[in-house]
Design a protein around this motif. Sequence first.
Motif, mmCIF file in Angstrom:
data_model
loop_
_atom_site.group_PDB
_atom_site.id
_atom_site.type_symbol
_atom_site.label_atom_id
_atom_site.label_comp_id
_atom_site.label_asym_id
_atom_site.label_seq_id
_atom_site.Cartn_x
_atom_site.Cartn_y
_atom_site.Cartn_z
ATOM 1 N N THR A 131 33.383 -46.387 49.358
ATOM 2 C CA THR A 131 33.346 -45.674 47.889
ATOM 3 C C THR A 131 34.474 -44.892 47.845
ATOM 4 N N CYS A 132 34.413 -44.268 46.530
ATOM 5 C CA CYS A 132 35.667 -43.505 46.118
ATOM 6 C C CYS A 132 35.498 -42.181 47.014
ATOM 7 N N ALA A 133 34.291 -41.912 47.578
ATOM 8 C CA ALA A 133 34.291 -40.799 48.520
ATOM 9 C C ALA A 133 34.270 -41.227 50.151
ATOM 10 N N THR A 134 33.855 -42.364 50.498
ATOM 11 C CA THR A 134 33.826 -42.985 51.508
ATOM 12 C C THR A 134 35.055 -43.904 51.845
ATOM 13 N N THR A 135 36.215 -43.751 52.010
ATOM 14 C CA THR A 135 37.294 -44.565 52.187
ATOM 15 C C THR A 135 37.530 -45.177 53.614
ATOM 16 N N THR A 136 36.668 -44.558 54.443
ATOM 17 C CA THR A 136 36.854 -45.319 55.827
ATOM 18 C C THR A 136 35.207 -45.129 56.243
ATOM 19 N N ALA A 137 34.702 -46.244 56.876
ATOM 20 C CA ALA A 137 33.430 -46.350 57.528
ATOM 21 C C ALA A 137 33.380 -46.985 58.815
#
Length: 327
Positions: A131-137
């Motif tokens: 997402t825009c907030a989670t760019t690494t998962a």
Amino acid sequence: GSNTPTPIVNQPGTYTLRVTNTVNGCTAESFVQVDANLTPPQVSVQSGEFNCEVTFFTLNVTTDATAPTYAWSGPNGYSSSLASPLVNVEGIYTVTITNGNGSNGCTATATASVTANTAPPGATATGAVLTCATTTAVISGNSSAPNSVFKWTGPDGFISDLQNPSITAPGVYTLEVTASNFCTSTATTSVTLNTTPPGASLSVSGNLNCNAPSVNVIVASTAPANRLNHVWTLPDGSTVPTGSNAVWAATQPGAYSVVVTDSLNGCTSTASAPVVKNADVTASAALGQDVSCFGQNNGSASSTAGGGTGSFAYKWNNGGATAAITG
């Protein structure tokens, strides 16, 4: 006893031969020792397994037989005369060893158990959402087989030997799990991208004026309202968060802007709009003509109005309701 010159015997021991002359009745004797060579050979066979890398097992025999011959039997009618045959079917294998080359011809048997260690490890893969907030998962791999080796491949040449690697790109990721028996299983998972902005537009309920000292600045968004957070920037440059409240009551003219954040994916949209205040109403009066004589009503006066919205109402102290009056 036997009365033949060449009897056949099957027991060890000392055998006596007596010969009698049938003419004169004289006799002579001789003795012979018969030994028994009935010792079977020693034989053993090692059990074992084959797997996904070494797909055959070698049946190795250990024996003290002299010039032995081999006779193997096994599952599904298997047979072989080799000393160390290769097999790839699990089951019980039996070998019969025979002493040869003029030896005693005795036999011995031994068995070996061959198992197939070819069970796949199994593999599961769990994806993620960027997402825009989670760019690494983190994507997760799992297997029921202990001591397994993990290998991931994915978009843009992605490779990792971690069980749970970090990723930054959306797409399809493939996991290959290799167990200690060299058997493999694969699984795939997807990493999706949720970067849709919530959308934002501003509308103003009207202009500020004497009748409307406050107007509403209203945010419209395409995302559900309960997911949205709003931060307003006012004409004086200050910022005010209003949470999920999408309406700001403006009391000052100027530029208003809002940043709308979707709490689901952290994406933002920005909108701005001006709040206008109508100009203050102005009024001036001018004498047109004095009354010619006391008690007459032939004088006149006029007024000039400005500001506001351009539509005016007049009220003179003599009850007149127009811009110009006489009297």
